[in-house]
Write an enzyme that holds these catalytic residues in place. Sequence first.
Site, PDB file in Angstrom:
ATOM      1  N   TYR A  23       1.072  -1.210   0.230  1.00 21.44           N
ATOM      2  CA  TYR A  23       0.031   0.130  -0.140  1.00 21.44           C
ATOM      3  C   TYR A  23       0.860   1.197  -0.060  1.00 21.44           C
ATOM      4  O   TYR A  23       1.710   1.456   0.851  1.00 21.44           O
ATOM      5  CB  TYR A  23      -1.061   0.112   1.356  1.00 21.44           C
ATOM      6  CG  TYR A  23      -1.822   1.114   1.427  1.00 21.44           C
ATOM      7  CD1 TYR A  23      -3.039   1.396   0.812  1.00 21.44           C
ATOM      8  CD2 TYR A  23      -1.590   2.281   2.435  1.00 21.44           C
ATOM      9  CE1 TYR A  23      -3.710   2.500   0.390  1.00 21.44           C
ATOM     10  CE2 TYR A  23      -2.672   3.228   2.300  1.00 21.44           C
ATOM     11  CZ  TYR A  23      -3.864   3.380   1.591  1.00 21.44           C
ATOM     12  OH  TYR A  23      -4.545   4.455   1.552  1.00 21.44           O
ATOM     13  N   GLU A 174      13.355   1.443   6.850  1.00 23.33           N
ATOM     14  CA  GLU A 174      13.284   0.746   5.477  1.00 23.33           C
ATOM     15  C   GLU A 174      14.762   0.681   5.011  1.00 23.33           C
ATOM     16  O   GLU A 174      14.914   0.566   3.608  1.00 23.33           O
ATOM     17  CB  GLU A 174      12.468   1.875   4.813  1.00 23.33           C
ATOM     18  CG  GLU A 174      11.005   1.878   5.227  1.00 23.33           C
ATOM     19  CD  GLU A 174      10.193   0.495   4.942  1.00 23.33           C
ATOM     20  OE1 GLU A 174      10.153  -0.163   3.620  1.00 23.33           O
ATOM     21  OE2 GLU A 174       9.578   0.099   5.783  1.00 23.33           O
ATOM     22  N   HIS A 250       9.356   5.804  -0.583  1.00 20.62           N
ATOM     23  CA  HIS A 250      10.590   5.647  -0.213  1.00 20.62           C
ATOM     24  C   HIS A 250      11.339   7.152  -0.964  1.00 20.62           C
ATOM     25  O   HIS A 250      11.127   7.388  -2.155  1.00 20.62           O
ATOM     26  CB  HIS A 250      11.858   4.451  -0.706  1.00 20.62           C
ATOM     27  CG  HIS A 250      11.107   3.046   0.122  1.00 20.62           C
ATOM     28  ND1 HIS A 250      11.191   2.110  -0.418  1.00 20.62           N
ATOM     29  CD2 HIS A 250      10.646   3.216   1.482  1.00 20.62           C
ATOM     30  CE1 HIS A 250      10.822   1.366   0.460  1.00 20.62           C
ATOM     31  NE2 HIS A 250      10.536   1.674   1.599  1.00 20.62           N
ATOM     32  N   ASN A 365       6.101  -4.645 -10.250  1.00 21.33           N
ATOM     33  CA  ASN A 365       5.947  -4.795  -9.019  1.00 21.33           C
ATOM     34  C   ASN A 365       6.108  -3.853  -8.143  1.00 21.33           C
ATOM     35  O   ASN A 365       6.500  -3.891  -6.529  1.00 21.33           O
ATOM     36  CB  ASN A 365       6.414  -6.143  -8.163  1.00 21.33           C
ATOM     37  CG  ASN A 365       5.631  -7.034  -7.681  1.00 21.33           C
ATOM     38  OD1 ASN A 365       4.680  -6.456  -6.944  1.00 21.33           O
ATOM     39  ND2 ASN A 365       6.312  -8.137  -7.146  1.00 21.33           N
ATOM     40  N   CYS A 371      16.159  -0.159  -6.575  1.00 27.73           N
ATOM     41  CA  CYS A 371      15.616  -0.831  -5.485  1.00 27.73           C
ATOM     42  C   CYS A 371      16.332  -2.277  -5.403  1.00 27.73           C
ATOM     43  O   CYS A 371      16.346  -2.937  -4.398  1.00 27.73           O
ATOM     44  CB  CYS A 371      14.201  -1.266  -5.770  1.00 27.73           C
ATOM     45  SG  CYS A 371      12.963   0.092  -5.261  1.00 27.73           S
TER      46      CYS A 371
END
EC number: 3.5.3.23
Length: 448
Positions: A23, A174, A250, A365, A371
């Site tokens: 989410y 994170e 992020h 995704n 990432c």
Amino acid sequence: MKSYEVNFDGLVGPTHNYGGLSYGNVASQSNSQQSSNPREAALQGLAKMKALMEMGFQQGVLAPQERPDVAALRRLGFAGSDAQVIERAAKDAMPLLVASCSASSMWVANAATVSPSADTRDGRVHFTAANLNCKYHRSIEHPTTSRVLGAMFADQKHFAHHAALPAVAQFGDEGAANHTRFCRDYGQAGVEFFVFGRSAFDTRYPAPQKYPARQTLEASQAVARLHGLSDDGVVYAQQNPSVIDQGVFHNDVIAVGNGEVLFYHEDAFLETDKMLAELQAKLGKCGGNFQSICVPRSQVTVEDAVRSYLFNSQLLSRVDGSMLLIVPEECRGNERVWQYLQSLTSSGGLIREVKVFDLKQSMQNGGGPACLRLRVALNQTELAAVNPAVIMTAPLYGTLTQWVDKHYRDRLSENDLADPQLLLECRTALDELTQILKLGAVYPFQIN
């Protein structure tokens, strides 16, 4: 002594699927329930690793995790054999089974925060695994992450490992997705830049209204203390809450930095001028010359940035001092973003070249080039102390592509996650992978 920034890319796992679990991540939610291609995803990631290795950059690989996480399902009350646990979860709580199958550990920018030895009090490279407690499917990663990183960076003379922060909202962490380091040279002291979305205890900081702010100021401060960083070597900055509400979950979705350069969107931060001045002053004390490239909203909107993942790119320093930007194919597909990049590279500025990679399986995704990699600055001695089996070479690339072709499915849907055979396939593949990468026993099925 020569130093390097080594990119350790996450190897996509056999259960790569589009569960729509994140989410606040627009791409993740938009492609929920579509069929995925785990084999293609892994090969796309490996192709990027190979390309960067061939360009002369130091490149490593970070292993995926065991999925489905049957142990996590047992902790939630599902009992019986492994097959029965999966069957009962599929029948009674399919969303939990989908979460336990997530291959999100492929995005190793979230694996940990890393501080190089030049910045730390004890002169070692420090790792703190991220607790990722904002999302259940990611919160179950850090125990295995810690074991894998420990097997890769095992020499305690050079490397220090810290457990994840307490798994509560006040210390939501994170990892490197909200952390960047600026330096004149990778082997010299630099400035570590921690970006947070909210404060857990200080109400003076505004918070987003729609999507959660995953990183707290308190988590960033705790990591800095654990790593033994000096106040002069740290800058904290807050993400703009309004861009979080537009899908910037992020900081690495709206900004990327490397060396002495920060490449960021005009709307990325709060109190931007103050932050830039602090970075310039502190890096100057380290002998560096901080420089920034601001992308104006008039040329690239936040929506453009989120959909193209312009900033979820890799900014790499080349031998001649120029910089290379690694972007996903989606940047070329966005007219405004592509026009901006063409203008940027033709201006003779800091970023001289853009290279495009097809990472569609990951992008659908919600994860782009940035990432997929964890950056670790190492000097020659420290690099020599890293487990050599995880450093990318042409033979390792060949071995891993054969391994993927042997073990991975070329199609995976939600219904396939309920197949107990998938767990056996995953364990067989990972058991072989630990031998290829010489990791030892790092997975629960190997330990228990």
